[in-house]
Design a protein around this motif. Structure first.
Motif, PDB file in Angstrom:
ATOM      1  N   MET A  55     -22.064  70.318 -51.096  1.00  0.00           N
ATOM      2  CA  MET A  55     -21.776  68.989 -50.535  1.00  0.00           C
ATOM      3  C   MET A  55     -23.073  68.176 -50.459  1.00  0.00           C
ATOM      4  O   MET A  55     -24.066  68.641 -49.915  1.00  0.00           O
ATOM      5  N   LYS A  56     -23.044  66.961 -51.022  1.00  0.00           N
ATOM      6  CA  LYS A  56     -24.251  66.136 -51.051  1.00  0.00           C
ATOM      7  C   LYS A  56     -24.063  64.919 -50.157  1.00  0.00           C
ATOM      8  O   LYS A  56     -23.084  64.201 -50.274  1.00  0.00           O
ATOM      9  N   ILE A  57     -25.031  64.732 -49.271  1.00  0.00           N
ATOM     10  CA  ILE A  57     -25.003  63.607 -48.344  1.00  0.00           C
ATOM     11  C   ILE A  57     -26.021  62.565 -48.808  1.00  0.00           C
ATOM     12  O   ILE A  57     -27.194  62.891 -49.025  1.00  0.00           O
ATOM     13  N   GLY A  79     -29.406  69.519 -41.746  1.00  0.00           N
ATOM     14  CA  GLY A  79     -28.317  69.683 -42.696  1.00  0.00           C
ATOM     15  C   GLY A  79     -28.440  70.884 -43.615  1.00  0.00           C
ATOM     16  O   GLY A  79     -27.424  71.441 -44.047  1.00  0.00           O
ATOM     17  N   TYR A  80     -29.669  71.292 -43.912  1.00  0.00           N
ATOM     18  CA  TYR A  80     -29.825  72.449 -44.806  1.00  0.00           C
ATOM     19  C   TYR A  80     -29.101  73.685 -44.289  1.00  0.00           C
ATOM     20  O   TYR A  80     -28.398  74.356 -45.057  1.00  0.00           O
ATOM     21  N   LEU A 140     -25.994  71.743 -46.856  1.00  0.00           N
ATOM     22  CA  LEU A 140     -25.933  70.408 -47.453  1.00  0.00           C
ATOM     23  C   LEU A 140     -27.148  70.116 -48.327  1.00  0.00           C
ATOM     24  O   LEU A 140     -28.231  70.643 -48.098  1.00  0.00           O
ATOM     25  N   ASP A 141     -26.923  69.261 -49.316  1.00  0.00           N
ATOM     26  CA  ASP A 141     -28.005  68.669 -50.108  1.00  0.00           C
ATOM     27  C   ASP A 141     -28.078  67.192 -49.775  1.00  0.00           C
ATOM     28  O   ASP A 141     -27.091  66.623 -49.289  1.00  0.00           O
ATOM     29  N   PHE A 142     -29.192  66.572 -50.112  1.00  0.00           N
ATOM     30  CA  PHE A 142     -29.366  65.165 -49.755  1.00  0.00           C
ATOM     31  C   PHE A 142     -29.858  64.338 -50.924  1.00  0.00           C
ATOM     32  O   PHE A 142     -30.586  64.821 -51.789  1.00  0.00           O
ATOM     33  N   ASP A 176     -21.237  62.776 -51.831  1.00  0.00           N
ATOM     34  CA  ASP A 176     -19.859  62.962 -51.360  1.00  0.00           C
ATOM     35  C   ASP A 176     -19.592  62.079 -50.143  1.00  0.00           C
ATOM     36  O   ASP A 176     -18.492  61.584 -49.949  1.00  0.00           O
ATOM     37  N   LEU A 223     -23.978  65.125 -38.537  1.00  0.00           N
ATOM     38  CA  LEU A 223     -23.479  65.706 -39.792  1.00  0.00           C
ATOM     39  C   LEU A 223     -22.126  66.383 -39.599  1.00  0.00           C
ATOM     40  O   LEU A 223     -21.215  66.227 -40.414  1.00  0.00           O
ATOM     41  N   LEU A 258     -18.761  65.199 -41.578  1.00  0.00           N
ATOM     42  CA  LEU A 258     -18.131  66.216 -42.427  1.00  0.00           C
ATOM     43  C   LEU A 258     -16.774  66.653 -41.873  1.00  0.00           C
ATOM     44  O   LEU A 258     -16.116  67.516 -42.448  1.00  0.00           O
ATOM     45  N   SER A 298     -16.680  76.800 -43.227  1.00  0.00           N
ATOM     46  CA  SER A 298     -17.560  76.471 -42.101  1.00  0.00           C
ATOM     47  C   SER A 298     -16.770  76.136 -40.831  1.00  0.00           C
ATOM     48  O   SER A 298     -17.193  76.465 -39.723  1.00  0.00           O
TER      49      SER A 298
END
Lengths: 364, 364
Positions: free
Chosen positions: A1-3, A19-20, A24-26, A62, A281, A285, B310
């Motif tokens: 999932m990319k923020i 977030g890691y 999550l990726d950013f 996303d 986050l 999400l 999650s």
């Protein structure tokens, strides 16, 4: 999932660090080369209204969120057409115009200072027939950290005050004779589930936040929760919000809200079970929100424009350092430090020590 | 300040996440394309003995550290000639050879299992005249998570056991009839200042760590501290170390040590005032070490090879998720989950729930 995050400063930095662990990726859009969050995700380097970069951001992310409320509403709306944007653009639209913001709060029966819309000296003069001095003239848009504001102490300052606004659409507000400034931070999921943090008691100087302390069990907590939940529900808000309030003899007067994580909630990284960054986050999400209960006593001190060596900060027990990886520059928040303590007296001693330390290196 | 890390897995990932607030940057050497720490720093992509990459790492990193103990000693020595390396290569040299490790511990009067060096079936047969069955035959080098080990229950398994080692230099160890497995994690600065975490009580299955619980105020704490400080001082160690021990009727027998942050200390992210990852960085930077006192009750559960959604993890209060951004693969640690609780009974209930959750998705 990319923020995707609009803005790559310290708030985006702390969002990414939270977030890691959630997997999550950013991807971060920011016009500067070396903002604090760069390095914690892919960097889209350019202006916030760059159509190509926005298309790329919408394509890759996303969910898009932001770390500051002055994102152009059109940008947020464009992104919302192509991907999910939280908080939704309507919250931005309200928050970035002080006049709309005040009207919105009043519609929700959340008290505010007396205010009036000002677009000319005549309007200012007329308005001040009904508002007591001192008052504050503010540009409706783009103000932060006390910028774009002027205090008016008496009638003979009106012309000068108006001139300083350079014809910007403005708002004049009566001064609120508060005992203290507080804020409440809350997070809301799409379902409407809300969690509240204990209120923060805040100290500003020169319009910049200096100190925020977590106040567990404060008598004003339920009043603050009542107001912020009205705001959250009215906006059908998703994410973390911060509502700043004045405490006047136990009655709260709303000042403004920020549709984002907030400097007055930084103590939550160590001082709460779940930080405001993680709960932002989780909210966007649509994950279960984390517990917000306080861990003992905690408070945060901002370092502005200057910094002591890390040794001098970390040699005090239960002190936590948060550097923003920014060049030291006058007036710039470059770090914050949190103290978290089980013992009340030690907490106050350490906080005083940190405040003194911040003053020694202050360049605001 | 730039920190180089050999290895880019979850330990490097958590070191980096702890390092950003201290103002650190990272450069990570790892042969895989998509290890969990990639994205949190510059990635040098290649083998650990690639001379050009090592030269680049030494050039760019102010301090180099590692996330696993099987870094070739020559590599660490090469780096130490060109930059600062902590822990120093001597700790690696001892830790990565089980025979040297046992001898080193015994020299420090830290008890170990009975053991013997094995390089042939004859040596194994002779050794087992003096060691009781069951015993464990292990390769001296490169073993982790129970790999390179075989249990010998009786004399007629000796030949088969030795054959399975494929002539690797080995060590045979008598089985220790322990009541529990514990570990102690400590951090040491160049000055010799040491902090200790409360011991962890650990549960392994199939040689892989499943559960680690923080045990505050355990009767065995001071004995564990005594042993680990001997080890730290003898190695003139800098950084975080983990010493694994067996508790046999209240007497500790050392198993092995890891010259790095350790899976059994992951609870410290939420369960202690300062995480093992931050204290590792503080130690190698020669910054004051952070408080290690426990925050209530905490324990950690590893997720191996599989993961629930999650939502299913985060809907339990005071549970914290740590995903490693790894592809799910049999036998691979892909995440850990921590519970931190003020209430003892709730702690145990939540921990049991998490253990069950991990079993449901286990693929070890």
């Amino acid at each position: 999932m990319k923020i995707g995050i609009l803005g790559g400063g310290q708030l985006a930095r702390m969002i990414a660090l939270a977030g890691y662990p959630l997997g999550l990726d950013f991807i971060i859009l920011d016009p500067s080369e070396d903002a604090g969050a760069i390095g914690l995700g892919e960097h889209l380097h350019g202006q916030y209204d760059d159509q190509n970069l926005l298309a790329e951001l919408a394509e890759k992310a996303d969910i898009v969120t932001y770390e500051f409320e002055n994102v152009p509403v059109k940008v947020a709306e464009f992104l919302a057409e192509h991907t999910t944007v939280f908080p939704a653009p309507n919250a931005l639209a309200v928050a970035q115009d002080r006049l709309h913001e005040k009207g919105f709060l009043q519609q929700l029966n959340i008290p505010t200072a007396t205010y009036a819309s000002i677009e000319s000296l005549t309007e200012l003069e007329n308005a001040m027939e009904h508002i007591e001095y001192p008052a504050i003239l503010k540009s409706r848009r783009m103000g932060y950290d006390g910028k774009g504001q002027v205090v008016i102490k008496s009638k003979n300052q009106l012309a000068e005050a108006w001139e300083s606004m350079q014809n910007a659409e403005s708002i004049v507000e009566g001064f609120v004779p508060f005992q203290r400034e507080i804020s409440i931070i809350a997070a809301r999921r799409p379902s409407g589930e809300v969690v509240f943090y204990p209120i923060s008691e805040n100290t500003h100087e020169k319009g910049i936040l200096r100190v925020s302390e977590c106040r567990v069990g404060d008598v004003i907590q339920s009043q603050a929760e009542d107001y912020v939940v009205r705001l959250l529900d009215a906006l059908d808000y998703v994410g973390v919000i911060a509502l700043e309030l004045f405490d006047v003899d136990g009655k709260l007067i709303a000042n403004e809200f920020a549709p984002r994580v907030h400097n007055s909630g930084h103590w939550s990284i160590e001082g709460s079970e779940t930080s405001q960054f993680e709960n932002h986050l989780r909210a966007i999400l649509d994950l279960p929100l984390g517990a917000t209960k306080a861990r003992g006593f905690s408070g945060m001190v901002n370092f502005i424009g200057g910094l002591p060596a890390s040794d001098n900060i970390l040699d005090t027990e239960n002190v936590h350092l948060h550097l923003y990886a920014k060049e030291l520059r006058k007036g710039r928040k470059v770090a914050h430090v949190t103290v978290r303590e089980d013992d009340r007296d030690t907490y106050f001693q350490t906080l005083e020590y940190l405040i003194d330390l911040a003053k020694l290196t202050d360049n605001s």
